[in-house]
Scaffold this active site. Structure first.
Site, PDB file in Angstrom:
ATOM      1  N   GLU A  76      47.555  35.301  38.702  1.00  0.00           N
ATOM      2  CA  GLU A  76      46.529  35.079  39.846  1.00  0.00           C
ATOM      3  C   GLU A  76      45.741  36.128  40.101  1.00  0.00           C
ATOM      4  O   GLU A  76      44.541  36.288  40.372  1.00  0.00           O
ATOM      5  CB  GLU A  76      47.341  34.431  40.872  1.00  0.00           C
ATOM      6  CG  GLU A  76      46.366  33.758  41.845  1.00  0.00           C
ATOM      7  CD  GLU A  76      46.870  33.476  43.392  1.00  0.00           C
ATOM      8  OE1 GLU A  76      46.032  33.358  44.213  1.00  0.00           O
ATOM      9  OE2 GLU A  76      48.147  33.876  43.411  1.00  0.00           O
ATOM     10  N   ASP A  77      46.386  37.282  40.282  1.00  0.00           N
ATOM     11  CA  ASP A  77      45.578  38.528  41.062  1.00  0.00           C
ATOM     12  C   ASP A  77      44.862  39.570  39.958  1.00  0.00           C
ATOM     13  O   ASP A  77      44.231  40.081  40.611  1.00  0.00           O
ATOM     14  CB  ASP A  77      46.582  39.373  41.910  1.00  0.00           C
ATOM     15  CG  ASP A  77      47.095  38.433  42.957  1.00  0.00           C
ATOM     16  OD1 ASP A  77      46.589  37.371  43.300  1.00  0.00           O
ATOM     17  OD2 ASP A  77      48.241  39.103  43.612  1.00  0.00           O
TER      18      ASP A  77
END
Length: 711
Positions: A76-77
């Site tokens: 996600e990051d």
């Protein structure tokens, strides 16, 4: 500051060197992926995955779980894909990371919906690999430890979610160390002043009681040594939330809660547990009714221990838990103990049983998810299911079933199997017939009686307590309504098509798909259900079908929107034909139907006053007639004016029963000293049956005017 080398040293105690190297490689990969990113506290972001892996190392989790902890925010990051992770670290790790990753936030109007959707996704990931939830719990624990940098309202929201969902999941999976810390951290975030005051009071009380604790501990240990029993006695501390809940729920001051001394005795085997129990009961008198044997009957999360409460010197209560080392590991690590034993390449029945129970629980969650109408309904079911006070009942074969406090026969039936719940009609508790709504008690033996054609009852939702039963009943009722609506819709559409001298069965194959496409519907059942539930008018659909059959050259002469001939009803159609409560129609009454959107046909007497406002939309009114073959009872309301006399109501009830009818409800209001008004709701066969009952009641000299309510 804790480093990857520190973690590697700790892992050396239970993992081989090649697996430790893989964990280190995952760390360096995460460090590079998160390069330049920082947490709210200002620390490099990679300190978070390292801390999560350290929590899992305390639980002796396997190397794939530790690698997933290192990489859990990478997808996600950062720009790394799941496929890239699979290529680097293998498919199992990539799947774990995908399940644990902070689930992509979808834009919702309501935050509660977003959280519920995310939790649903997590359940799906858990069903593929139960380790997902263990890594997720470690992730949440470290986030709770570092809440300090967040805004107060965000702290409270995260703490509430942690308390309601994650702490309860940790409890359900038996991971006690994580549960206790999550609960205390949540309590401190939600009620900082209360937590601080209790913490200071606990510290002070512990100092004052140190000598008393040491004295009891020495007495217990000396008794074990005298009997040559192997066992270690340790003091047991209550955690903050537990103290606060007891003070609040039991309305006791802090001093009374802290007056209870808690000890745990750890021994080598089950036989020693029971021997030690005898020794402590010989040393201090046991409190009656306060002994629990969780070794013979483990909790749902696999927890096993003997619990007893004793009268200490001066009447001071002493709580003692007795368990083996394996049970202690199980109590602290729950399902994670499965990997603790796997790490040593030795299976252990306690840990294996816990793992099997956890998989069974997740399987139950998936079943609930399929039945739930939406994500919010699902998460409510889960909350109800997560933290029950348990009772234990037996099947006729002697198998133990665990149910929450307050569970009923219906809850038990659905716990055995969904089909048994759906088809149950009666029950025997300890060989005696009992109502389906009976609240169960520990130790009872239950036998469920089923019938093939039986269906769940809407009233069951008023008393069931388990999430599985509630969601299964709702699902069955929705399916039942759909089936009945389709059947009714088919009858109504064929009745409308009969005016055009055709029927659904006689239409050529190409006609129906063409009309379904025009109406943006995919299936014939969807169209029939819409007609049955009143969202489409049967005659309009029939006209559409005939137009499609003749290529829009159908007879355009104006006709009534009502098909010729009434629809025949019997009262046994189920959920899609309802009888109006305003006028209580009976077989023999002239009746008319009103198509109520989403409900189906509501049957009214033709003289019902409520029809006046419904007649403004004549397309929704249907001609109905009663079937000649009806075997149902129908409610009817009567209003009686009577002279007050002792025993008259009993006499009325006797008259009604003798006339083969049932009293469903009775109410009395006094008009004056002499006259009273009696409101009776009876269950009768038809209008003729009602007339016979009224004639009998009129024979009572004290009865004046009798009115059928709803004219």
């Amino acid at each position: 500051m804790f480093t990857i080398d520190d973690l590697a040293d700790r892992l050396g105690g239970y993992l081989p060197s090649d697996e430790i190297q893989q964990v280190k490689r995952a760390f360096y990969y995460a460090e590079q992926a998160h390069d330049g990113q920082r947490r709210r506290s200002g620390e490099p972001y990679v300190t978070h995955p390292l801390a999560v892996a350290n929590i899992l190392a305390n639980m002796h989790m396997d190397h794939q779980s530790l690698m997933s902890a290192m990489l859990h925010d990478v997808i996600e990051d950062t720009g790394v894909s799941k496929e890239a992770l699979a290529e680097q670290f293998g498919k199992p790790v990539a799947e774990l990371v995908d399940g644990v990753s902070k689930l992509t936030q979808i834009t919702f109007e309501d935050k509660a919906v977003a959280q519920a959707e995310n939790f649903q996704k997590m359940v799906l990931a858990m069903s593929r690999d139960i380790r997902v939830i263990i890594v997720k719990l470690a992730d949440r624990l470290h986030n709770m430890r570092t809440l300090g940098a967040l805004r107060p309202e965000k702290k409270r929201r995260i703490a509430r979610e942690t308390l309601e969902i994650y702490a309860r999941i940790a409890s359900r999976l038996g991971i006690n160390t994580i549960r206790v810390e999550l609960e205390d951290l949540s309590f401190q975030a939600l009620h900082p002043m209360r937590a601080e005051r209790i913490k200071r009071a606990v510290s002070s009380a512990r100092g004052h009681r140190r000598s008393a604790i040491r004295q009891i501990q020495n007495a217990l240990q000396q008794s074990l040594d005298d009997e040559q029993l192997s066992g270690t006695v340790i003091g047991r501390q209550k955690h903050l939330l537990s103290i606060y809940k007891k003070m609040r729920d039991q309305r006791k001051p802090f001093a009374e809660i802290m007056d209870v001394f808690g000890f745990r005795i750890i021994t080598e085997d089950v036989d020693s547990c029971y021997r030690i129990l005898g020794v402590v009961h010989n040393l201090y008198k046991p409190v009656p009714g306060r002994f629990k044997d969780y070794i013979a009957i483990p909790k749902a999360n696999g927890y096993q221990s003997l619990h007893t409460t004793l009268f200490g010197s001066g009447g001071m209560p002493i709580e003692v838990q007795i368990r083996t080392r394996e049970m202690e590991a199980m109590a602290n690590n729950g399902i994670a103990a499965h990997w603790l034993y796997k790490a040593g390449q030795t299976d252990h029945p306690i840990a294996e049983g816990s793992h099997a129970r956890a998989r069974e629980w997740v399987k139950g969650l998936l079943e609930m998810q399929r039945h739930a109408g939406d994500s919010l309904e699902f998460i409510e079911h889960v909350k109800n299911d997560l933290f029950p006070d348990d009772i234990y009942v037996f099947t006729p074969r002697g198998d133990i079933m665990e149910l929450p406090q307050g569970a009923t026969v219906i809850d038990f039936a659905y716990a055995v199997h969904t089909d048994i719940g759906n088809n149950c009609i009666a029950c025997r508790i300890d060989r005696h017939l009992a109502p389906l709504s009976t609240r169960l008690e520990s130790g009872q033996t239950l036998e469920i009686i089923t019938a093939p054609g039986a269906k769940p009852n809407l009233a069951w939702l008023n008393f069931v307590v388990t999430a599985k039963a509630r969601s299964a009943i709702r699902h069955a009722l929705k399916h039942q309504q759909h089936t009945e609506a389709v059947q009714l819709g088919r009858r109504m559409l064929n009745k409308a098509l009969s005016e055009f001298e055709t029927s659904l069965e006689e239409l050529p194959e190409h006609v129906l798909p063409q009309v379904l496409d025009d109406l943006s519907l995919k299936q014939e059942d969807s169209l029939l259900e819409a007609i049955g539930l009143g969202t489409r008018v049967a005659y309009v659909v029939a006209r559409h079908l005939v137009d499609a059959l003749h290529g829009d050259k159908a007879d355009d002469s104006p006709r009534s929107l009502q098909p010729h001939g009434p629809i025949v009803i019997s009262g046994a159609e189920g959920m899609v034909i309802k009888f109006a409560r305003c006028c209580h129609p009976l077989p023999g009454d002239p009746v008319i139907g009103h198509l109520s959107v989403g409900k189906g046909i509501v049957v009214h007497r033709t003289e019902c006053r409520n029809l006046d406002e419904l007649k403004s939309d004549p397309d929704k009114l249907l001609a109905l007639e009663w079937s000649a073959d009806i075997d149902e009872d129908f409610p009817v309301a009567l209003r009686l004016e009577i002279e007050s006399r002792r025993g008259l109501v009993a006499e009325l009830a006797s008259l009604v029963t003798d006339a083969d009818a049932n009293i469903e409800r009775i109410g009395i209001e006094e008009r004056d000293v002499r006259l009273s008004i009696v409101h009776l709701t009876l269950a009768v066969h038809n209008r003729v049956h009602l007339a016979r009952i009224i004639k009998r009641i009129r024979n009572l000299p004290q009865v004046g005017k009798i009115t059928r309510v709803g004219n």
